[in-house]
Design a protein around this motif. Structure first.
Motif, PDB file in Angstrom:
ATOM      1  N   LEU A   1     -18.892  74.748 103.583  1.00 41.22           N
ATOM      2  CA  LEU A   1     -18.431  75.448 103.240  1.00 41.22           C
ATOM      3  C   LEU A   1     -18.613  76.159 104.849  1.00 41.22           C
ATOM      4  CD1 LEU A   1     -20.390  77.235 100.635  1.00 41.22           C
ATOM      5  CD2 LEU A   1     -18.751  76.202 100.053  1.00 41.22           C
ATOM      6  N   PRO A   2     -16.793  76.254 104.969  1.00 40.09           N
ATOM      7  CA  PRO A   2     -16.556  76.753 106.572  1.00 40.09           C
ATOM      8  C   PRO A   2     -16.316  78.217 106.481  1.00 40.09           C
ATOM      9  CG  PRO A   2     -14.751  75.770 105.202  1.00 40.09           C
ATOM     10  CD  PRO A   2     -15.524  76.247 104.243  1.00 40.09           C
ATOM     11  N   VAL A   3     -17.193  78.341 107.638  1.00 45.89           N
ATOM     12  CA  VAL A   3     -17.763  79.970 107.263  1.00 45.89           C
ATOM     13  C   VAL A   3     -16.892  80.503 109.385  1.00 45.89           C
ATOM     14  CG1 VAL A   3     -19.338  80.072 106.038  1.00 45.89           C
ATOM     15  CG2 VAL A   3     -20.819  79.423 108.298  1.00 45.89           C
ATOM     16  N   LYS A   4     -17.532  81.195 109.216  1.00 48.90           N
ATOM     17  CA  LYS A   4     -16.660  82.729 110.360  1.00 48.90           C
ATOM     18  C   LYS A   4     -18.179  83.142 110.825  1.00 48.90           C
ATOM     19  CE  LYS A   4     -12.622  84.344 109.777  1.00 48.90           C
ATOM     20  NZ  LYS A   4     -11.895  84.247 108.691  1.00 48.90           N
ATOM     21  N   PRO A   5     -17.491  83.136 112.099  1.00 45.43           N
ATOM     22  CA  PRO A   5     -19.672  83.649 112.250  1.00 45.43           C
ATOM     23  C   PRO A   5     -19.410  85.120 112.831  1.00 45.43           C
ATOM     24  CG  PRO A   5     -18.686  83.238 114.369  1.00 45.43           C
ATOM     25  CD  PRO A   5     -17.533  82.821 113.367  1.00 45.43           C
ATOM     26  N   ASN A   6     -20.509  85.632 111.830  1.00 39.62           N
ATOM     27  CA  ASN A   6     -20.388  87.505 112.231  1.00 39.62           C
ATOM     28  C   ASN A   6     -19.457  87.843 110.831  1.00 39.62           C
ATOM     29  OD1 ASN A   6     -22.063  88.952 113.811  1.00 39.62           O
ATOM     30  ND2 ASN A   6     -20.661  88.696 115.408  1.00 39.62           N
ATOM     31  N   THR A   7     -19.612  86.978 109.932  1.00 40.49           N
ATOM     32  CA  THR A   7     -18.458  87.558 108.491  1.00 40.49           C
ATOM     33  C   THR A   7     -19.257  87.826 107.061  1.00 40.49           C
ATOM     34  OG1 THR A   7     -17.459  86.109 110.332  1.00 40.49           O
ATOM     35  CG2 THR A   7     -16.264  86.488 107.596  1.00 40.49           C
ATOM     36  N   THR A   8     -19.162  88.836 106.536  1.00 37.04           N
ATOM     37  CA  THR A   8     -20.090  88.017 105.330  1.00 37.04           C
ATOM     38  C   THR A   8     -19.521  87.398 104.707  1.00 37.04           C
ATOM     39  OG1 THR A   8     -21.347  90.345 106.134  1.00 37.04           O
ATOM     40  CG2 THR A   8     -21.147  90.194 103.472  1.00 37.04           C
ATOM     41  N   TYR A   9     -20.279  86.919 103.846  1.00 35.53           N
ATOM     42  CA  TYR A   9     -18.827  85.936 102.728  1.00 35.53           C
ATOM     43  C   TYR A   9     -19.996  86.622 101.390  1.00 35.53           C
ATOM     44  CZ  TYR A   9     -17.205  83.431 106.072  1.00 35.53           C
ATOM     45  OH  TYR A   9     -16.346  83.069 107.118  1.00 35.53           O
ATOM     46  N   LEU A  10     -18.891  86.947 100.105  1.00 34.63           N
ATOM     47  CA  LEU A  10     -19.751  86.542  98.542  1.00 34.63           C
ATOM     48  C   LEU A  10     -19.694  84.951  98.066  1.00 34.63           C
ATOM     49  CD1 LEU A  10     -20.787  88.644  96.301  1.00 34.63           C
ATOM     50  CD2 LEU A  10     -18.518  87.918  95.597  1.00 34.63           C
ATOM     51  N   ILE A  11     -21.019  84.611  98.374  1.00 34.74           N
ATOM     52  CA  ILE A  11     -21.196  83.284  96.951  1.00 34.74           C
ATOM     53  C   ILE A  11     -21.547  83.776  95.812  1.00 34.74           C
ATOM     54  CG2 ILE A  11     -21.897  81.065  97.489  1.00 34.74           C
ATOM     55  CD1 ILE A  11     -22.164  81.753 100.427  1.00 34.74           C
ATOM     56  N   ARG A  12     -20.387  83.386  94.944  1.00 32.30           N
ATOM     57  CA  ARG A  12     -20.743  82.760  93.221  1.00 32.30           C
ATOM     58  C   ARG A  12     -21.548  81.422  92.861  1.00 32.30           C
ATOM     59  NH1 ARG A  12     -18.255  87.202  90.435  1.00 32.30           N
ATOM     60  NH2 ARG A  12     -15.799  88.635  92.313  1.00 32.30           N
ATOM     61  N   ILE A  13     -22.648  81.438  92.618  1.00 29.53           N
ATOM     62  CA  ILE A  13     -23.213  80.723  92.101  1.00 29.53           C
ATOM     63  C   ILE A  13     -23.530  80.615  90.832  1.00 29.53           C
ATOM     64  CG2 ILE A  13     -25.649  78.873  93.180  1.00 29.53           C
ATOM     65  CD1 ILE A  13     -26.533  81.743  94.748  1.00 29.53           C
ATOM     66  N   ILE A  14     -23.472  79.095  90.238  1.00 34.08           N
ATOM     67  CA  ILE A  14     -22.982  78.825  88.533  1.00 34.08           C
ATOM     68  C   ILE A  14     -23.439  78.008  88.659  1.00 34.08           C
ATOM     69  CG2 ILE A  14     -21.866  78.930  86.590  1.00 34.08           C
ATOM     70  CD1 ILE A  14     -19.428  79.602  88.316  1.00 34.08           C
ATOM     71  N   ASN A  15     -24.919  77.997  87.475  1.00 35.41           N
ATOM     72  CA  ASN A  15     -25.756  76.178  87.562  1.00 35.41           C
ATOM     73  C   ASN A  15     -25.669  76.096  85.793  1.00 35.41           C
ATOM     74  OD1 ASN A  15     -26.838  73.704  86.240  1.00 35.41           O
ATOM     75  ND2 ASN A  15     -28.634  75.050  87.102  1.00 35.41           N
ATOM     76  N   ILE A  16     -23.718  74.949  86.286  1.00 40.69           N
ATOM     77  CA  ILE A  16     -23.155  74.743  85.444  1.00 40.69           C
ATOM     78  C   ILE A  16     -23.714  73.229  84.848  1.00 40.69           C
ATOM     79  CG2 ILE A  16     -20.994  75.819  86.090  1.00 40.69           C
ATOM     80  CD1 ILE A  16     -20.248  72.624  86.964  1.00 40.69           C
ATOM     81  N   GLY A  17     -25.212  73.052  85.484  1.00 39.69           N
ATOM     82  CA  GLY A  17     -25.113  71.717  84.478  1.00 39.69           C
ATOM     83  C   GLY A  17     -25.885  72.067  83.031  1.00 39.69           C
ATOM     84  N   ALA A  18     -26.603  70.899  82.117  1.00 36.38           N
ATOM     85  CA  ALA A  18     -27.212  70.803  81.179  1.00 36.38           C
ATOM     86  C   ALA A  18     -28.568  70.769  80.933  1.00 36.38           C
ATOM     87  CB  ALA A  18     -26.412  69.590  80.194  1.00 36.38           C
ATOM     88  N   PHE A  19     -29.316  70.600  81.660  1.00 34.20           N
ATOM     89  CA  PHE A  19     -30.263  69.912  81.769  1.00 34.20           C
ATOM     90  C   PHE A  19     -30.955  71.625  82.612  1.00 34.20           C
ATOM     91  CE2 PHE A  19     -34.389  67.390  81.900  1.00 34.20           C
ATOM     92  CZ  PHE A  19     -35.116  68.055  81.630  1.00 34.20           C
TER      93      PHE A  19
END
Lengths: 626, 373
Positions: free
Chosen positions: A204-222
């Motif tokens: 995930l390319p990021v810039k310094p001193n920046t705030t990101y929103l990361i949406r994490i989803i477990n789309i697995g089956a098990f």
């Protein structure tokens, strides 16, 4: 001037429109077909693609939008549906997606239009909801943007991150070995890889001193996964579509189908990339093949030319990680604890081998078995009997909820595994769970299961966390509450797809009277049923004459007989008789030997007598002298 | 009951020990009859008796060495390989053990008949030795000289090795603590009964004892046969299930429901104390399969048929269809010689052997007498 004034006009129109109807319509045309994919670089396999693409497109809408998904099943050999996970579908229960609950499975060649309003915000996902379907790749994120989110101005960019287990074989190839007499423990199929955004080793390319929103989803089956970022703490701001008070955390445990939105602020310098570590919860796996990589590294990429180093995992096993306890989160709206329930359901998870030798999953004594008519259609065709749970069949495990009742579900776990339970159509307040996440999570795993004791529990939180998937601890319990303000048939089930296929679910039939008043089924849905040869009226057994007659309903396997059945007794008696008879024969034979006793064999006696005197002696003696 | 007594081991040791003792005792009484009379040379008699004892003890010592090596290899080398497919090996060994016990078990009941048989054999051995007296090869002269050593030596060694092989094979998977007691008591019981037979005590009570012990032996054998089939079936099931079977103990999933005739979630002979003795003696299974039940019953049917045939033969001197069967077998090239040899022996009848023996003895003695001159 013309262009300028044109765009101004356009912007003004948009503003005006959004002011008038507050929303737009977002349409997706999904032609669902088989394509090939090789996300882990190890095996190319058939996956379910949309419009010839896999990974699948992320559905993105704004809060308040009308979402229309025109699905065409081009798989050719497989029925499918789409469930929009976490969507309340208030008033549109028929768009929810679970096969044989709110619709018929969409057979190959058929079209189906999902059309509903998204009056909620946050991170969701969509996936196939027929048996043995979505692990073939038919799952992806669904994001509802909300410019009014309290943290909207606190971040510059956002990422969507999906984590998932991955199999090299089609589910239809795995399933027969899973539901088999040779898998009595119901050991879940072991994945071949764990993906991050449907690939491995990504950045995930990021810039310094920046705030990101990361949406994490477990789309697995098990398999649930732990998530952390080397050298970074983060702030949880949303779980399962519910904004939370900003809460600092360092490790997340993301059960199947759970979502977290986190704010991550990057560091000052760009000389190093940081590992985003995902660790599969290996406790769920019966065996860990040496080729299976449980820990995976992706990167917060500050500097594309700096090295991308694999994370150094410091724990021996995943369960040594100490994840943030989602139970302690406080919703941003501070919605207080719901009042004491009007209706309470208490059930327990059991895993059992049934009469055919297969392992099944049961809530109390019932393993969810799909009815012959989608339950929603039974509600709508049953008239006054719709409030009688009998008509929905014993094995759909139905509970009738009164409109606007406060409902409490107490879920006990008699099984040694953890189970991420999901309720369709709602999020719910999580008001009790034991053991909690962290070092004590497996405390009840050995020994006897500990059920919830209403007279002896810790105080319910004043503003309980709300979500739509909650992990049930091994041999422990949880208690949830919600208001039955959403008429519809809602599936409550374990989101481990293997367990769902083993029957780990039950139906909440919420306000059936209001459903009949408010709902109608689009003709296209009924056409799909006809194409799939599934009935659209009648009780669970498809009986339209007498809704209380359930003869012919789909039923679960019988329970294993315990102890001696008739044939066992017959076999045992026969064995005893043969043994006794055999012994009698031996006795007779043995007694008849007595006639040999002392009846000196005449010939022998003769030899000895007729030997010339001392002959034997001589022979022997002579031998001696030689 | 703690794991200290493996009933199968006891009975196998007892059985083998008894057989060895009987042969030795027959030898001793034969010697006594021929040489032990007061008017005969006591020195030679005593020397020969010593030979018999030396042979017996020598045989036991050698068998202990062979057996020790066998067990050593078995547990040292084999255990690792076999423990993975323990059920398979258990099934195979049980099957072999069942066959051998079955064949030899009924002979135990014919103890008096066996004694007679051995007397003839010894007489025949004497006859043969004198027959070959003129061949002066070292080996034959040595073997002639030490016949009274070799015979018991080979007998005890053979029975001993047999016992070791059985005990080793049958008790695969049994804890080592279950061994010493049944082995020691088995030997003691074998010696005791052998001695009683030698002393010629009350024939009736000895016979009743033998009948009882043979019945138990066959109950064990039937159980072992059933267990053998069960183990082979379970092996195939466990192979397909993988390691999970062990996880299930005796509960659901520990057995193949499609094959199950009865199953109780307890009383597992493999893990529940006491039931292992029940299994050892009577073939108990908490999870009976069609295979194990049918094989158990078929085993007894087979025993009953065999006994019926033998009783019929003893009474009438022949079996129905025997002549036809022999005629048929004579036409089969491979079986021809075997049948002919058998025929020769059975046609000869004991009397014929003995008469020939007499003649050889007489000439042998004459020649010896001449040689002395």
């Amino acid at each position: 001037m013309a262009p300028w004034s044109g765009s101004t006009l356009w912007a003004a129109t948009i503003l005006l429109l959004s002011w008038i109807c507050a929303a737009k319509t977002v349409t997706y045309d999904f032609n669902v077909t088989w394509v090939t994919g090789n996300p882990d670089g190890m095996t190319e396999r058939k996956v379910v693609g949309i419009n010839g693409q896999w990974p699948l497109p992320i559905i993105e809408v704004d809060k308040g939008d009308q979402l229309i998904v025109n699905m065409h099943n081009g798989l050719g050999d497989k029925s499918a549906t789409i469930h929009f996970h976490g969507m309340y579908q208030n008033g549109t229960n028929e768009m929810d997606g679970p096969s044989m609950v709110t619709q018929c499975p969409i057979p190959p060649g058929a079209d189906f239009t999902y059309n509903f309003t998204v009056n909620q915000n946050g991170t969701y996902w969509y996936h196939c909801h027929t048996d043995f379907c979505y692990p073939d790749g038919y799952r992806q994120a669904l994001i509802v943007h909300d410019d009014n989110a309290y943290f909207h101005d606190e971040y510059d960019e956002e990422f969507v991150v999906t984590v998932s287990d991955w199999y090299h074989e089609l589910v239809e190839g795995i399933a027969p070995d899973f539901l088999s007499v040779y898998n009595p423990t119901g050991a879940e199929p072991i994945p071949d890889a764990f993906l991050f955004n449907d690939t491995l080793n990504s950045s995930l390319p990021v810039k310094p001193n920046t705030t990101y929103l990361i949406r994490i989803i477990n789309i697995g089956a098990f398999v649930a996964q732990y998530f952390y970022i080397d050298g970074h703490n983060f702030t949880i701001v949303e779980i399962d579509g519910v904004y939370t008070e900003p809460t600092e955390a360092d490790i997340l445990y993301i059960g199947i189908a759970q979502r977290y939105s986190i704010l991550v602020t990057t560091k000052n310098s760009t000389d190093q990339n940081y590992a985003i570590v995902t660790v599969a919860d290996s406790v769920l796996l019966d065996t860990i093949p040496p080729t299976l990589q449980l820990n995976n590294t992706n990167w917060l990429e500050y500097n594309a030319s700096a090295p991308h180093l694999q994370a150094n995992i410091t724990v021996d096993q995943a369960s040594d990680l100490n994840p943030f306890d989602d139970f302690t989160l406080v919703p941003y709206d501070n919605m207080p604890l719901l009042p004491d329930p009007d209706y309470e359901i208490t059930v327990a998870v059991n895993m059992e081998v049934m009469g055919n030798g297969f392992g099944y999953a049961l809530l109390d004594n019932i393993s969810y078995t799909a009815p012959k008519v989608p339950t929603l259609y039974s509600v709508l065709s049953s008239g006054n009997l719709s409030t009688n749970s009998e008509i929905y069949g014993e094995f759909t495990h139905p509970f009738i909820l009164e409109h606007n009742d406060v409902v409490q579900i107490v879920l006990n776990n008699n099984d040694g595994g953890s189970h991420p339970f999901h309720l369709h159509g709602h999020n719910f307040q999580v008001i009790q769970r034991a053991p909690s996440y962290g070092p004590t999570f497996y405390d009840y795993a050995d020994g006897d299961p500990v059920p919830y004791d209403p007279s002896n529990h810790t105080a319910f939180p004043a503003t309980p966390a709300r979500r739509d998937v909650f992990v049930l601890p091994p041999q422990g319990y949880f208690v949830i509450r919600f208001v039955a303000d959403n008429p519809g048939v809602w599936f409550f089930h374990c989101h481990i797809d293997w367990h769902l296929s083993q029957g780990l679910g039950m139906l909440l039939i919420e306000a059936p009277t209001q459903m009949q008043e408010r709902m109608s089924i689009p003709q296209q849905h009924l056409d799909v049923c006809q194409a799939a040869s599934v009935l659209t009226t009648g009780n669970a057994a498809g009986n339209t004459e007498n809704f209380l007659d359930l003869a012919g309903q789909n039923s679960q396997q019988s329970f294993l007989p315990n102890g001696f059945t008739a044939r066992g007794i017959v076999a045992l008696v026969f064995s005893v008789i043969s043994a006794l008879l055999g012994v009698v024969f031996i006795v007779v034979y043995g007694l008849s030997d007595l006639k040999f006793h002392n009846k000196e064999n005449p010939e022998i006696a003769m030899v000895i007598e007729n030997l010339p005197k001392g002959a034997a002696e001589t022979t022997v003696v002579n031998d001696y002298k030689d | 009951m703690p794991d200290v007594f493996a009933a199968q081991v006891f009975f196998i040791v007892f059985r083998e020990c008894l057989e060895a003792v009987i042969i030795v005792s027959v030898l001793l009484s034969f010697l006594k009859q021929c040489l032990g009379q007061p008017d005969q040379d006591q020195q030679i008699y005593k020397r020969l008796v010593r030979q018999v004892w030396a042979g017996s003890i020598g045989g036991i010592v050698v068998c202990l060495i062979i057996g020790g090596a066998f067990i050593g290899v078995f547990y040292g080398l084999g255990k690792d390989i076999w423990s993975e497919s323990e059920d398979l090996w258990e099934g195979i060994f049980y099957l072999i053990a069942t066959v051998i016990i079955t064949i030899m078990g009924l002979a135990l009941l014919r103890i008096n008949k066996t004694k007679e048989k051995w007397k003839v054999k010894i007489a025949q051995a004497l006859v043969d030795r004198s027959k070959h007296a003129h061949t002066t090869s070292r080996l034959s002269s040595w073997s002639r000289r030490y016949a009274m050593f070799i015979l018991p030596f080979i007998t005890t060694m053979r029975e001993g090795v047999e016992a070791v092989v059985f005990v080793g094979g049958v008790s695969l998977g049994l804890p080592a603590t279950e061994f010493p007691l049944p082995v020691v008591t088995g030997i003691l019981a074998g010696l005791l009964v052998g001695y009683l037979i030698y002393r010629g005590g009350n024939a009736m009570s000895i016979q009743i004892f033998l009948i009882a012990s043979t019945s138990v032996l066959y109950l064990i054998a039937a159980g072992m046969f059933s267990k053998a089939i069960w183990s082979l079936q379970f092996h195939t099931f466990a192979q397909k299930v993988g390691s999970d079977v062990a996880e299930e103990g005796d509960g659901p999933g520990s057995y193949d429901i499609r094959e199950t005739v009865w199953h109780v979630n307890c009383c597992n002979p493999e893990i529940d104390n006491g039931w292992d003795v029940f299994q050892a003696l009577l073939g108990w299974q908490n999870s009976a399969t069609y295979g194990s039940v049918i094989s158990y019953n078929m085993y007894w049917v087979g025993i009953m048929l065999a006994i019926s045939c033998m009783l019929y033969e003893e009474r009438t001197g022949s079996l129905p269809l025997k002549r036809e069967a022999v005629a048929l077998m004579l036409k089969v090239p491979g079986l021809k010689n075997y049948v002919k040899r058998k025929q020769a022996i059975s046609n000869d009848k004991t009397a014929e052997i003995v008469r020939q023996g007499q003649a050889h003895l007489a000439t042998g003695i004459l020649r010896d007498a001449e040689g002395e001159k």
